[in-house]
Write an enzyme that holds these catalytic residues in place. Structure first.
Site, mmCIF file in Angstrom:
data_model
loop_
_atom_site.group_PDB
_atom_site.id
_atom_site.type_symbol
_atom_site.label_atom_id
_atom_site.label_comp_id
_atom_site.label_asym_id
_atom_site.label_seq_id
_atom_site.Cartn_x
_atom_site.Cartn_y
_atom_site.Cartn_z
ATOM 1 C CB CYS A 138 2.133 -3.916 10.944
ATOM 2 S SG CYS A 138 3.353 -3.094 10.316
ATOM 3 C CB CYS A 194 2.377 -1.264 6.845
ATOM 4 S SG CYS A 194 2.494 -3.050 6.768
ATOM 5 C CB CYS A 215 -5.178 -7.525 5.007
ATOM 6 S SG CYS A 215 -6.405 -8.154 6.872
#
Length: 233
Positions: free
Chosen positions: A9, A81, A88
């Site tokens: 997250c 999220c 990422c």
């Protein structure tokens, strides 16, 4: 070898901590469950409280950043999220991410009870998602697909190396290990020029410093490399 699952997250303070707690209950032996954030924030007090209400004690869990993890190798990555999904980085082995996008319970006011209700709603949604992931066969399917993908590439007799735009090595098959003398554990998550100072592409790599084009191809040309033992091949 344990299968490793990462819950990611933007901040490892609420949603990913909840997912880790429920997954540790569900996963059983043969799994290692980790949660992390793109940035570190203390675990939110309401996270601890609403998980305790559900009978899950996560007081021993700590907030971690993705960059701080000593072992960045995962078989499954679940992102909770949109911010984490957009930011990422590619991970070693290039595991395919799963996106759940659970609403963030932290922002917003509403007095004393409204925040607690938001945390409970997030908790209940995550509990259902984690249960479905393990009980409905999704986890097994993802792991089997990944194992098949790796088996196919490992049975190719040509060496296969893949890296990201920063030249950090994501994949290294068994033939590449035989050719270079390096194991995949020695090269994954390291930059290609750091492992192979002489280069693997005969100076034709489109990602080298100063390269003008985003795509380049070298076909049918002999290239010399230096193996781990110092042999020129």
């Amino acid at each position: 070898k344990a299968s490793r699952i990462l819950f990611l997250c933007s901040a490892n303070s609420a949603r990913s901590q909840m997912a880790e707690g429920f997954a540790r209950q569900q996963a059983g032996l043969g799994f290692e469950v980790v949660s992390a954030g793109l940035e570190a924030r203390p675990v939110h007090a309401l996270t601890l409280q609403v998980m305790a209400e559900a009978g899950v004690d996560i007081a021993a869990q700590r907030s971690k950043t993705l960059a701080s993890l000593k072992n960045p190798f995962f078989d499954v990555v679940i992102i909770l999220c949109a911010k984490a999904a957009a930011n990422c980085p590619l991970l070693p082995g290039n595991p395919e991410p799963i996106h759940w996008n659970v609403p963030d319970p932290v922002p917003g006011g509403g007095g004393e009870e409204a925040p607690r209700e938001r945390f409970r709603a997030a908790r209940d949604q995550i509990r259902r998602l984690v249960a479905d992931f393990f009980e409905r066969g999704y986890c097994t399917a993802f792991l089997r697909t990944r194992q098949n993908y790796e088996a196919i590439l490992d049975h190719i007799t040509d060496g296969v190396l893949a890296h990201d735009l920063d030249q950090r090595i994501l994949f290294f098959n068994q033939a590449a290990e035989r050719i270079t003398g390096y194991s995949r554990q020695e090269v994954l998550n390291r930059k290609c020029p750091d492992v192979f100072p002489g280069g693997l592409c005969g100076g034709k790599c489109a990602f080298r410093a100063g390269a003008a084009t985003p795509v380049a191809e070298t076909t049918g040309k002999a290239v010399e490399i230096v193996t781990k033992d110092g042999e020129t091949r």
